[in-house]
Design an enzyme around this catalytic site. Sequence first.
Site, mmCIF file in Angstrom:
data_model
loop_
_atom_site.group_PDB
_atom_site.id
_atom_site.type_symbol
_atom_site.label_atom_id
_atom_site.label_comp_id
_atom_site.label_asym_id
_atom_site.label_seq_id
_atom_site.Cartn_x
_atom_site.Cartn_y
_atom_site.Cartn_z
ATOM 1 N N GLU A 1 0.832 -1.204 0.000
ATOM 2 C CA GLU A 1 0.000 0.000 0.000
ATOM 3 C C GLU A 1 0.871 1.261 0.000
ATOM 4 O OE1 GLU A 1 -1.298 1.816 3.629
ATOM 5 O OE2 GLU A 1 -1.354 -0.154 4.599
ATOM 6 N N LYS B 1 -5.049 -2.744 14.909
ATOM 7 C CA LYS B 1 -4.528 -1.890 15.977
ATOM 8 C C LYS B 1 -5.417 -1.959 17.214
ATOM 9 C CE LYS B 1 -2.652 1.223 12.482
ATOM 10 N NZ LYS B 1 -3.258 0.553 11.309
#
Length: 344
Positions: free
Chosen positions: A59, A194
């Site tokens: 990405e 996360k």
Amino acid sequence: MLVSGVQRLSARIRVSWQQPSRWIPRDSRRYSSQLPACIRLSPAVRDALASGAPVVALESTIISHGMPYPQNVETARQVEQIVIEHGSTPATIALIDGKIHIGLGDAELKQLGRSGRSAIKTSRRDMAAVLSRRLLGATTVSGTMVAAHMAGISVFATGGIGGVHRGAELTMDVSADLTELGRTPVAVVCAGAKSILDLPKTLEYLETQGVPVVAYGESKRFPAFFSPDSGLLAPWSMQTPDQVARLIRANSELGLMTGQVIAVPIPEEFAESSAEIERAIGVAVRESEDLGIKGKECTPFLLQCIVELTGGASLTANIALVKNNARVASQISSSLSKMVSAGQ
């Protein structure tokens, strides 16, 4: 006549369904001409895909939004080199001048690195708008998966996936990464999600989407980005690139249009700082809530806040886990390429 026509069509469908997909060598120019006009492959990526060689998608939001210049560009180069060293071709993806570039040159990496947050975080929702206006777009997990699948890339390495945000029962704030995983067959090698997110709800959402979640390595625990152990069990655990490659292959042969989450724990030497980082995360989350920061601006704000609170320790750990994920992804892609070439 109508009935017999339907029966013949049904028979053709059954035969097609029963025939396993197999790799066929392709001429690189012919392969490029079969892609949508909006896609531009680098020569290295084009040749690798055309010959069936392993490729790993990367990405670009992590370059533009993840860290400061020039550290972001240096890290991107290092990650690409790790992919190469472990047997695959790196394909960093970004939207530039009305094209989806798959495989970036040095000038394009610098352009992204210098742009910082002026580049648009581009998920599936944003791709058409960014392309039509010829804007600079840095792909998120969702956007990278869309582009990778269009080009025929099956493995993608990133830092961590998005998820269900805390309080989502009130805000409906759920990352587009999760719905993309439910409809785009690309394996995402990451360090889990996360811990700023609601991890139990994130795993529940992935289950609803039919997405296999695999803990990679010795532990069966789902990692939480900076921490190797979220306290939650992953539905599946695998220990080798070959095992994961067989999973990806089986998913394809079944015709399932879902991705896979391959959750790799942060390297042990960097996990020691996880307790300090977790405390900083708590402070950062409260700060974002007080300031009313939401949506796609939330994660960059939190990460920057955490970097400052930890004196840079979280950034060091972030870079380490991205590199580790790139290594694992390259090994998986290499195994998958050999398996497909051998018709296994």
